[in-house]
Design a protein around this motif. Structure first.
Motif, short mmCIF file in Angstrom:
data_model
loop_
_atom_site.label_atom_id
_atom_site.label_comp_id
_atom_site.label_asym_id
_atom_site.label_seq_id
_atom_site.Cartn_x
_atom_site.Cartn_y
_atom_site.Cartn_z
N ARG A 1 0.87 -0.92 0.11
CA ARG A 1 0.19 -0.36 0.14
C ARG A 1 0.81 1.90 0.26
O ARG A 1 1.84 1.27 0.33
N ARG B 1 -12.45 9.56 3.78
CA ARG B 1 -10.93 8.75 3.32
C ARG B 1 -12.07 7.62 3.35
O ARG B 1 -11.16 6.79 2.22
N ARG B 2 -12.89 6.72 4.12
CA ARG B 2 -13.05 5.32 3.87
C ARG B 2 -13.64 5.34 3.08
O ARG B 2 -14.26 4.47 1.87
N GLU C 1 -11.36 5.36 -0.51
CA GLU C 1 -10.86 3.83 -0.09
C GLU C 1 -12.15 2.55 -0.76
O GLU C 1 -11.85 2.17 -1.53
N HIS D 1 -12.57 3.47 -4.67
CA HIS D 1 -11.13 3.04 -5.36
C HIS D 1 -11.12 1.60 -5.34
O HIS D 1 -11.09 1.21 -6.28
N SER D 2 -11.73 0.86 -4.09
CA SER D 2 -11.51 -0.90 -4.23
C SER D 2 -12.39 -0.91 -5.73
O SER D 2 -12.68 -2.04 -5.79
#
Length: 70
Positions: A18, A52-53, A56, A59-60
């Motif tokens: 990461r 932020r979550r 993420e 993006h996933s």
């Protein structure tokens, strides 16, 4: 956060493949986009951890779509 803790977190991230990146982004359009995409609850637009979550998760999902299309 101490220098030791920053280094520990850095090593943990790099060992798991990461990376942290710094990007400049519009502070209004990002939460709006995350809410519209279902990645952020509208009540959390001022919560940086929730944002932020959401990033993420977005993006996933994008990475998974890319892998399916490849």
């Amino acid at each position: 956060m101490s220098g030791k803790e920053r280094m520990r977190r850095y090593r943990r991230r790099t060992s798991s493949g990461r990376r942290c990146i710094l990007i400049e982004i519009d502070e209004v359009s990002l939460p709006e986009t995350l809410v519209a995409g279902g990645y952020l609850d509208a009540a959390q637009t001022d919560d940086m951890d929730a944002i932020r979550r959401g990033i993420e998760r977005m993006h996933s999902d994008l990475a998974a779509m890319h892998m399916r299309d490849a």
